[in-house]
Design a protein around this motif. Structure first.
Motif: not given
Length: 529
Positions: A194-217
């Protein structure tokens, strides 16, 4: 006969209704599927499950049943008349070696880009956004491969592709309750690391920390998939992916919802099961669980450390999986912290804290100075030490004394001229010595770097870059895996020939070249190795 080849589609709530409504190739073709696979009409068992029918599958099956017992019936001719075999992802791509590895990788991003086929009867699951496939026989998106591919996409500034892959995985979670091994119907019964959480963190580097909330569900849904059944599980028992030890501690294992032969390796599984002392359904479950691990196959999962028919994956709580789930728990906690929900954040932080304690209690081998898998059935650590020992360093689960001891094990037991080997045993399986794999190089290198063990990290990185570069200059290709002991020898083992392409090799190589500032055609000096 039909019953023998049906993939288990028990309406498990964790798999979702959409899963139950999908038919796999084995279900579509029944006896025909079994005969094609057992008679080895195609050299690669994955070919037929990936083939496209030329007409309605029901008509094909009806005609097969009418013709199969006639004296002049030829199964191979029938199959070739009714199905189009798939074409490899990168087989048509030719490169100019003189242009260098960087140009090669940049071009391959386009070659490996795919939009899901929606041809009726195909096993491919359509996805809403374009994605990158690994290459060769791997013509679909793969779960854990994609994170390491994204490392290179990030270096290439292809952020839209990264986001599209994450959106696809979010779609799969929302539709099926989890991210399957790959977007094929026959992969739906299992996931992958399960690397999905790492992918979301990687995207958050450019899209901002709110990305974690976007994919929280989706992060929470994935967590529920891996933890399904944990609330009611009694000590000393396991259910799906969850194990509750005698003292009440929770750990996770790899697991597959099916106990039938893998459709992509049907013949191999049937023949190997006959050698095993396990019941066939138990053997199939174990071999499928190993496929979920991504390490298919390795001495890690073998009771005798040597023979595939002794596979016991479901008896093992793996150090890599539990490290990954620790990370997922922390990322979910961060997403709630960002939302201002301190109560829920604290709940997931507590889960992460308990898992960290469990990893140190059950997976730290103080005698050897490394992290090891835990056999919950035997109530002992596995004797098979692998490079997965670096995972707790990657996720900073270790303390400094532990990290130094792991570094000593890595240097003394796994370091090779071409990077780090996967295990210490030579079994003929592809996830064993002498083979080295890009994702495990990156895990080891980054883990060591996290604890400022930089000289060893750099040494592994330079050796890995060199073996990639040497192979590229000889063949014009980047490979799925490499023989770390001999730069001139091809990696081998496993159920299929060495594949080129190759998504995660490209991604990790580009990341390491940029990290260590290595130019495209620059030679890595032998004196540095």
């Amino acid at each position: 006969m039909m019953k023998k080849v049906l993939v288990l589609l028990a309406l498990n709530c964790s798999l979702g209704l959409a899963y139950a409504q999908i038919k796999t190739p084995a279900q579509l073709y029944g006896n025909l599927f079994e005969e094609v696979q057992m008679q080895k009409i195609y050299p690669d068992g994955k070919t037929f499950p990936d083939a496209t029918p030329r007409r309605d599958p029901e008509q094909i099956v009806k005609e097969y049943e009418a013709l199969k017992n006639k004296p002049d019936f030829n199964l191979a001719d029938f199959v070739h008349q009714n199905f189009n075999a798939p074409v490899g992802s990168s087989i048509i791509f030719k490169t100019d070696i003189k242009e260098g590895i960087r140009k090669h990788i940049d071009t391959l991003w386009n070659v490996l880009l795919r939009v899901a086929d929606t041809t009726k009867g195909t096993s491919l699951i359509p996805l809403p956004h374009p994605y990158i496939v690994p290459g060769g026989r791997f013509r679909e998106v793969y779960y854990w491969d994609s994170y390491f591919t994204m490392l290179g996409l990030e270096e290439s500034h292809r952020y839209t592709v990264i986001e599209n892959i994450i959106k696809n995985f979010a779609y799969l979670i929302d539709t099926y309750g989890h991210i399957p091994n790959g977007n094929r119907t026959y992969y739906l019964s299992r996931s992958q690391p399960p690397f999905f959480s790492l992918m979301v963190e990687l995207l958050a580097k450019t899209k901002g920390p709110q990305t974690l909330v976007t994919y929280q569900s989706e992060l929470v849904k994935e967590y529920r998939y891996w933890m399904n059944g944990s609330d009611t599980l009694k000590p000393g028992n396991a259910f799906e992916h969850v194990v509750r030890l005698g003292d009440g501690t929770l750990l996770n294992r790899y697991y597959d919802a099916s106990d039938k032969p893998r459709e992509e390796s049907y013949r191999e599984d049937v023949l190997e099961a006959k050698k095993s002392q396990q019941k066939p359904e138990e053997f199939y479950r174990n071999i499928r669980a190993a496929a979920e691990s991504g390490w298919d196959f390795s001495s890690r999962w073998l009771a005798d450390g040597e023979h595939l028919y002794t596979i016991q994956t479901t008896n093992i709580a793996p150090i890599d999986l539990n490290s990954l789930l620790y990370h997922l728990e922390t990322v979910i906690a961060k997403s709630y912290q960002i939302k201002g929900d301190k109560k829920t954040a604290s709940l997931y932080l507590a889960k992460a804290f308990k898992r960290k304690a469990a990893i140190n209690k059950y997976c730290w081998n103080a005698t050897e100075g490394c992290f090891a898998d835990y056999n919950w059935k035997l109530k002992t650590q596995s004797p098979q030490i692998s490079i997965a020992t670096a995972y707790p360093l990657f996720f900073m689960l270790a303390d400094m004394p532990q990290a130094k001891k792991v570094a000593a094990i890595v240097k003394g037991n796994f370091l090779q001229p071409g990077g780090v080997a996967t295990t210490q045993l030579k079994t003929g399986q592809q996830w064993d010595r002498p083979n080295g794999w890009a994702p495990l190089q990156y895990i080891a290198i980054t883990g060591l770097h996290n604890y400022h063990l930089d000289s060893l990290a750099k040494l592994i990185a330079l050796r890995w870059v060199k073996i990639n570069n040497d192979a590229f200059e000889q063949t014009g290709k980047l490979m799925e895996k490499y023989n770390t002991e001999n730069n001139a020898a091809k990696a081998g083992g496993g159920e299929y020939p060495l594949q080129d392409g190759f998504g995660w090799t490209n991604g990790v190589l580009l990341k390491l070249m940029n990290t260590y500032k290595i130019k495209s055609n620059e030679k890595v000096l032998e004196s540095t190795l």
